[in-house]
Motif scaffolding. Structure first.
Motif, PDB file in Angstrom:
ATOM      1  N   GLN A 164      -1.571   2.764  -6.599  1.00 13.93           N
ATOM      2  CA  GLN A 164      -0.837   3.955  -7.032  1.00 13.93           C
ATOM      3  C   GLN A 164       0.538   3.628  -7.594  1.00 13.93           C
ATOM      4  O   GLN A 164       1.219   4.509  -8.120  1.00 13.93           O
ATOM      5  N   ALA A 165       0.954   2.361  -7.479  1.00 12.91           N
ATOM      6  CA  ALA A 165       2.324   1.988  -7.838  1.00 12.91           C
ATOM      7  C   ALA A 165       2.441   1.578  -9.304  1.00 12.91           C
ATOM      8  O   ALA A 165       1.463   1.164  -9.942  1.00 12.91           O
ATOM      9  N   GLU A 166       3.661   1.694  -9.812  1.00 10.01           N
ATOM     10  CA  GLU A 166       3.993   1.124 -11.115  1.00 10.01           C
ATOM     11  C   GLU A 166       4.290  -0.356 -10.914  1.00 10.01           C
ATOM     12  O   GLU A 166       5.055  -0.725 -10.022  1.00 10.01           O
ATOM     13  N   HIS A 167       3.702  -1.219 -11.746  1.00  6.80           N
ATOM     14  CA  HIS A 167       3.870  -2.668 -11.600  1.00  6.80           C
ATOM     15  C   HIS A 167       4.768  -3.187 -12.725  1.00  6.80           C
ATOM     16  O   HIS A 167       4.454  -2.985 -13.906  1.00  6.80           O
ATOM     17  N   ILE A 168       5.843  -3.858 -12.361  1.00  4.84           N
ATOM     18  CA  ILE A 168       6.818  -4.345 -13.342  1.00  4.84           C
ATOM     19  C   ILE A 168       6.996  -5.851 -13.186  1.00  4.84           C
ATOM     20  O   ILE A 168       7.393  -6.340 -12.122  1.00  4.84           O
ATOM     21  N   ASP A 169       6.712  -6.580 -14.242  1.00  8.00           N
ATOM     22  CA  ASP A 169       6.865  -8.039 -14.253  1.00  8.00           C
ATOM     23  C   ASP A 169       8.327  -8.385 -14.523  1.00  8.00           C
ATOM     24  O   ASP A 169       8.851  -8.110 -15.604  1.00  8.00           O
ATOM     25  N   VAL A 170       8.990  -8.998 -13.550  1.00  7.08           N
ATOM     26  CA  VAL A 170      10.374  -9.434 -13.727  1.00  7.08           C
ATOM     27  C   VAL A 170      10.478 -10.946 -13.534  1.00  7.08           C
ATOM     28  O   VAL A 170      11.541 -11.480 -13.217  1.00  7.08           O
ATOM     29  N   GLY A 171       9.363 -11.638 -13.708  1.00  5.86           N
ATOM     30  CA  GLY A 171       9.309 -13.068 -13.436  1.00  5.86           C
ATOM     31  C   GLY A 171      10.135 -13.893 -14.399  1.00  5.86           C
ATOM     32  O   GLY A 171      10.156 -13.642 -15.600  1.00  5.86           O
ATOM     33  N   TYR A 215       0.419 -11.562  -7.770  1.00  4.96           N
ATOM     34  CA  TYR A 215       0.452 -10.270  -8.459  1.00  4.96           C
ATOM     35  C   TYR A 215      -0.923  -9.818  -8.954  1.00  4.96           C
ATOM     36  O   TYR A 215      -1.120  -8.628  -9.253  1.00  4.96           O
ATOM     37  N   ARG A 216      -1.869 -10.719  -9.047  1.00  5.35           N
ATOM     38  CA  ARG A 216      -3.180 -10.328  -9.571  1.00  5.35           C
ATOM     39  C   ARG A 216      -3.913  -9.373  -8.637  1.00  5.35           C
ATOM     40  O   ARG A 216      -4.879  -8.723  -9.055  1.00  5.35           O
ATOM     41  N   VAL A 217      -3.489  -9.296  -7.381  1.00  2.00           N
ATOM     42  CA  VAL A 217      -4.156  -8.372  -6.455  1.00  2.00           C
ATOM     43  C   VAL A 217      -3.450  -7.021  -6.392  1.00  2.00           C
ATOM     44  O   VAL A 217      -3.859  -6.148  -5.622  1.00  2.00           O
ATOM     45  N   LEU A 218      -2.413  -6.819  -7.196  1.00  2.00           N
ATOM     46  CA  LEU A 218      -1.681  -5.554  -7.142  1.00  2.00           C
ATOM     47  C   LEU A 218      -2.562  -4.343  -7.470  1.00  2.00           C
ATOM     48  O   LEU A 218      -2.418  -3.295  -6.834  1.00  2.00           O
ATOM     49  N   PRO A 219      -3.471  -4.419  -8.446  1.00  2.00           N
ATOM     50  CA  PRO A 219      -4.334  -3.251  -8.686  1.00  2.00           C
ATOM     51  C   PRO A 219      -5.132  -2.848  -7.454  1.00  2.00           C
ATOM     52  O   PRO A 219      -5.455  -1.669  -7.268  1.00  2.00           O
ATOM     53  N   GLY A 231       0.797  -1.212   0.000  1.00  2.00           N
ATOM     54  CA  GLY A 231       0.000   0.000   0.000  1.00  2.00           C
ATOM     55  C   GLY A 231       0.834   1.268   0.000  1.00  2.00           C
ATOM     56  O   GLY A 231       0.350   2.334  -0.413  1.00  2.00           O
ATOM     57  N   GLU A 232       2.089   1.166   0.443  1.00  2.00           N
ATOM     58  CA  GLU A 232       2.996   2.315   0.490  1.00  2.00           C
ATOM     59  C   GLU A 232       3.951   2.351  -0.704  1.00  2.00           C
ATOM     60  O   GLU A 232       4.804   3.243  -0.784  1.00  2.00           O
TER      61      GLU A 232
END
Length: 260
Positions: A52-59, A43-47, A30-31
């Motif tokens: 407010q964060a940028e989400h980057i897939d590095v898997g 990761y599906r719950v990131l939205p 959340g921060e």
């Protein structure tokens, strides 16, 4: 004026079920300003949890590493140097075969504050999802967690077999042939029960049960694939998968064998 250096939080996301995220993990997300996530993290719950964060897939995926470990560490450092709170969301626990210590060292080398939020490791949680206790009074008083990413050396197999108790193998589907053959060479009883628990804590969870001498054939027959956790030891006799008892699981295996 130079921007203030940000910070990094390594978060263990557990086996993939969002309900198994810790309160500290939810607060960190959340921060977050930037979240770098793995394919086995929730990761599906990131939205919802990090809107407010940028989400980057590095898997990383088997045989496909679009961003190597050094590249991931570089991304973490770069974003933190720009003043961001970077959350590195990993499956399981960052310090259990998660390369978390490498990412912590990269942050230390760059002078960036870093914190680690432990996660529920799949070594314990996935067997639990299949009803397999890793210890049980009178059956097993210890368990060993092993990486199956690469074949074990002969002396490692001998030590592992000599310890007794329960053996838990992560990332072990690809090296299952060498592991089972090696443990038998090292003196393990071929009738030792073995369970392969695929996709633990998802709606596609499946448990395949056999013995050390028969698990290879069973896994091939039913098409066991990664991600899966292997459990080797007498505690497997206590297993149940959702509503299926160990007797039902073994009966399924026997039925499939008869069909073959």
């Amino acid at each position: 004026m130079t921007a203030a250096v940000g910070r990094v939080t390594l978060v263990g996301g557990g086996p993939g079920d969002p309900d198994l995220l810790t309160l500290a993990a939810v607060r960190a997300l959340g921060e977050a300003d930037v979240v770098l996530y793995d394919r086995l993290a929730p990761y599906r719950v990131l939205p919802e949890l990090a809107p407010q964060a940028e989400h980057i897939d590095v898997g990383k995926r088997p045989g496909h590493h679009p961003i190597g470990q050094s590249g991931i560490e570089q991304l973490i450092v770069e974003h933190a140097r720009r003043g961001a709170h970077v959350v590195r969301l990993k499956g399981g626990d960052p310090y259990v075969f998660g390369r978390g210590s490498e990412e912590v060292l990269a942050c230390h080398a760059a002078g960036i504050p870093v914190r680690v939020v432990p996660g529920v490791t799949s070594a314990v949680s996935v067997p639990a999802a299949a009803g397999i206790p890793l210890t049980h009074r009178g059956t097993s008083r210890l368990f060993t967690v092993v990486s199956g990413h690469a074949p074990l050396e002969e002396h490692e197999l001998e030590h592992l077999a000599g310890l007794g108790g329960t053996i838990v193998v992560l990332m072990g589907v690809g090296t299952l042939p060498s592991l089972t053959a090696g443990l038998r060479r090292a003196g393990c009883d071929p009738d030792t029960p073995v369970a392969a628990v695929e996709r633990g804590w998802t709606d596609r969870q499946r448990t395949t049960v056999s013995t050390l001498g028969g698990i290879m054939e069973e896994c091939f027959r039913v098409g066991v694939s990664s991600p899966a956790v292997l459990v080797i030891g007498e505690v497997v006799r206590l297993a149940h998968d959702r509503d299926a008892s160990i007797e039902e699981l073994l009966a399924r295996s026997a039925e499939l064998t008869a069909r073959g």
